[in-house]
Design an enzyme around this catalytic site. Structure first.
Site, PDB file in Angstrom:
ATOM      1  N   ARG A 262       0.839  -1.202   0.000  1.00 35.42           N
ATOM      2  CA  ARG A 262       0.000   0.000   0.000  1.00 35.42           C
ATOM      3  C   ARG A 262       0.872   1.250   0.000  1.00 35.42           C
ATOM      4  O   ARG A 262       1.844   1.338   0.740  1.00 35.42           O
ATOM      5  CB  ARG A 262      -0.920   0.017   1.233  1.00 35.42           C
ATOM      6  CG  ARG A 262      -1.867  -1.168   1.283  1.00 35.42           C
ATOM      7  CD  ARG A 262      -2.802  -1.108   2.462  1.00 35.42           C
ATOM      8  NE  ARG A 262      -3.583  -2.341   2.575  1.00 35.42           N
ATOM      9  CZ  ARG A 262      -4.461  -2.595   3.539  1.00 35.42           C
ATOM     10  NH1 ARG A 262      -4.681  -1.691   4.468  1.00 35.42           N
ATOM     11  NH2 ARG A 262      -5.109  -3.738   3.564  1.00 35.42           N
ATOM     12  N   ARG A 277       2.592   1.279  10.209  1.00 33.73           N
ATOM     13  CA  ARG A 277       2.098   1.719   8.895  1.00 33.73           C
ATOM     14  C   ARG A 277       3.231   1.611   7.879  1.00 33.73           C
ATOM     15  O   ARG A 277       4.022   2.525   7.708  1.00 33.73           O
ATOM     16  CB  ARG A 277       1.571   3.153   8.981  1.00 33.73           C
ATOM     17  CG  ARG A 277       0.619   3.548   7.858  1.00 33.73           C
ATOM     18  CD  ARG A 277       0.139   4.967   8.035  1.00 33.73           C
ATOM     19  NE  ARG A 277      -0.575   5.161   9.278  1.00 33.73           N
ATOM     20  CZ  ARG A 277      -1.872   4.936   9.443  1.00 33.73           C
ATOM     21  NH1 ARG A 277      -2.595   4.513   8.436  1.00 33.73           N
ATOM     22  NH2 ARG A 277      -2.457   5.132  10.620  1.00 33.73           N
ATOM     23  N   GLU A 349      -5.892  -0.268  15.838  1.00 33.52           N
ATOM     24  CA  GLU A 349      -6.535  -1.262  14.966  1.00 33.52           C
ATOM     25  C   GLU A 349      -5.548  -2.350  14.535  1.00 33.52           C
ATOM     26  O   GLU A 349      -4.429  -2.069  14.124  1.00 33.52           O
ATOM     27  CB  GLU A 349      -7.094  -0.565  13.726  1.00 33.52           C
ATOM     28  CG  GLU A 349      -7.766  -1.525  12.756  1.00 33.52           C
ATOM     29  CD  GLU A 349      -7.780  -1.018  11.320  1.00 33.52           C
ATOM     30  OE1 GLU A 349      -7.813  -1.857  10.415  1.00 33.52           O
ATOM     31  OE2 GLU A 349      -7.737   0.219  11.129  1.00 33.52           O
ATOM     32  N   SER A 352      -9.941  -5.470  10.737  1.00 34.13           N
ATOM     33  CA  SER A 352     -11.278  -4.983  10.373  1.00 34.13           C
ATOM     34  C   SER A 352     -12.049  -6.150   9.796  1.00 34.13           C
ATOM     35  O   SER A 352     -11.575  -6.802   8.858  1.00 34.13           O
ATOM     36  CB  SER A 352     -11.196  -3.861   9.332  1.00 34.13           C
ATOM     37  OG  SER A 352     -10.759  -2.663   9.915  1.00 34.13           O
ATOM     38  N   ARG A 390       1.658  -5.780  12.985  1.00 35.03           N
ATOM     39  CA  ARG A 390       1.066  -5.100  14.138  1.00 35.03           C
ATOM     40  C   ARG A 390       0.963  -6.057  15.327  1.00 35.03           C
ATOM     41  O   ARG A 390       1.097  -5.633  16.482  1.00 35.03           O
ATOM     42  CB  ARG A 390      -0.306  -4.534  13.770  1.00 35.03           C
ATOM     43  CG  ARG A 390      -0.216  -3.406  12.759  1.00 35.03           C
ATOM     44  CD  ARG A 390      -1.521  -2.656  12.582  1.00 35.03           C
ATOM     45  NE  ARG A 390      -1.338  -1.565  11.637  1.00 35.03           N
ATOM     46  CZ  ARG A 390      -2.202  -0.565  11.469  1.00 35.03           C
ATOM     47  NH1 ARG A 390      -3.306  -0.524  12.196  1.00 35.03           N
ATOM     48  NH2 ARG A 390      -1.969   0.392  10.593  1.00 35.03           N
TER      49      ARG A 390
END
Length: 423
Positions: A262, A277, A349, A352, A390
């Site tokens: 990403r 990130r 987070e 999801s 993460r």
């Protein structure tokens, strides 16, 4: 993609639900309705012109058999043909614009999704685990990782630039152990393990909703017209693109480990330090393809399956229900699972879990045939089970010791063959 019939028949309902995501989206519905009206008018005119051309062509044939002059009729047919070509070109353009606008409209929020503008209005559903009381000042995961010699940001920058990391020694082994642990856990629960390609065609990203709206987030191989996947959801969900499944095929559960790529466009300044990130990261993804009447039960189970990973690792977390303003583009309802980070003193987070209902299925044209022979669009669900980097970062922070060592969670010890990672 939303059902065009729903937009035609219930425009006010669609506008009301979309406005909960942002008032600017309402104008898209008006544009779609106008384009759809243009399309139907053009189709009607074309049908009339084609019928007239066919009738005159028949008349020409009859007159020729009688030896009569047909030059006037032939000139009329020529002009009709030119008009048809003009209308067809106009129809092609209108249909292309209509499809583009439909592809840019997000999914409608489910009725029980809380109304809100942004993440500050998400609703906490539950918490699990107790946050640890440290007898010393906890360090951030990036500092722990560098002191343990398992993170190398400097050499990663030399190779690829910012937002990349090289994992070394126990860092690489811990990442691999987490991947295997997650795959083993989910496979035992009935998910079929799949290892898909990491490069996909543009239409595959259209199917799951990343294109056309989010192209700036993607890495593209221009020469081959292929994109690096941002998540395994993309190839897994599209495995059944343009297929008609039988009712007996459903439900389909899949689990996959892949690297994800990403650009993180627009996120610069956020999470500059550490591995929260990154432009490239590993993730274990869960995907379900199910009958519509079962999709919300499946969402609860999917979320529970992702939670099980954190429970077995002993990591405190909370589950929040996203509000309308924070929903992902393709989702009708999403639970975020947020893991505790002691250094920041907050939940972040890590997964999801979303029900996209038939939104992706319409874009992919994935249907199933019921026992009566009727065709229905499937419902698709996806969730991280979990984001591996993460999870690794959360382990470092939650299991750190005062001397800089990190205790290995018990469920990972058979994979790593060590109880403590030391500097």
């Amino acid at each position: 993609m939303l059902d065009i019939e729903l937009i035609r028949k219930n425009p006010d309902f669609v506008k009301e639900r979309l406005s909960l995501r942002g008032r600017e989206l309402v104008s898209l519905i008006d544009e779609v309705l106008d384009l759809d009206l243009q399309r139907r008018r053009l189709l009607k005119d074309l049908e009339s012109l084609r019928a007239e051309r066919n009738q005159k062509s028949k008349n020409i044939g009859a007159l020729k058999r009688e030896g009569k002059d047909t030059s006037e009729l032939e000139e009329q047919v020529k002009k009709i043909k030119e008009a048809i070509e003009k209308y067809e070109a106009e129809l092609y353009e209108v249909e292309a614009i209509l499809r583009d606008r439909l592809l840019r409209i997000p999914n409608l929020p489910a009725q029980d999704v809380p109304v809100g503008e942004d993440e500050s209005q998400n609703v906490e559903v539950r918490r699990w685990g107790r946050t640890r009381d440290f007898t010393f000042e906890p360090k951030p995961h990036w500092e722990l990782g560098e002191k343990l010699g398992i993170f190398d940001f400097e050499r990663a920058g030399k190779l690829s630039g910012s937002r990349f990391v090289v994992l070394k020694g126990w860092g690489a082994k811990l990442e691999r152990a987490l991947i295997n642990f997650m795959l083993d856990l989910h496979s035992r629960k009935g998910y079929r393990e799949v290892l898909p390609p990491h490069l996909v065609r543009p239409e595959i990203l259209v199917g799951t909703g990343q294109l056309p709206k989010f192209e700036e987030e993607l890495y593209k191989c221009e020469r081959d017209e292929l994109y690096l996947i941002p998540t395994a959801e993309v190839p897994l969900t599209n495995l059944y693109r343009d297929e008609i499944l039988s009712e007996e095929d459903l439900p389909i559960y899949m689990v996959s480990y892949t690297p994800c790529y990403r650009r993180e466009a627009g996120s610069y300044g956020k999470d500059i330090r550490g591995i929260i990130r990154q432009h490239q990261f590993n993730k274990v993804e869960l995907v379900k393809i199910v009958k519509p009447e079962h999709s919300y039960e499946e969402l609860e189970r999917l979320t529970s399956d992702a939670e099980d990973v954190l429970q077995l690792l002993g990591l405190p977390y909370r589950v929040v229900l996203l509000c309308t303003g924070d929903l992902g583009f393709s989702s009708a309802k999403t639970y975020d699972i947020e893991v505790w980070f002691p250094y920041q003193g907050k939940y972040r987070e890590i997964s999801s879990c979303s029900n996209c209902e038939d939104f992706q299925a319409r874009r992919m044209n994935t249907r199933y045939r019921d026992a009566h022979g009727r065709l229905h669009f499937v419902h698709t669900l996806n969730g991280s089970g979990l984001a591996v980097g993460r999870t690794l970062a959360a382990i470092l922070e939650n299991y750190q010791q005062e001397d800089g060592s990190v205790v290995v969670p018990e469920v990972l010890r058979d994979y790593l063959k060590v109880d403590v990672i030391k500097p």
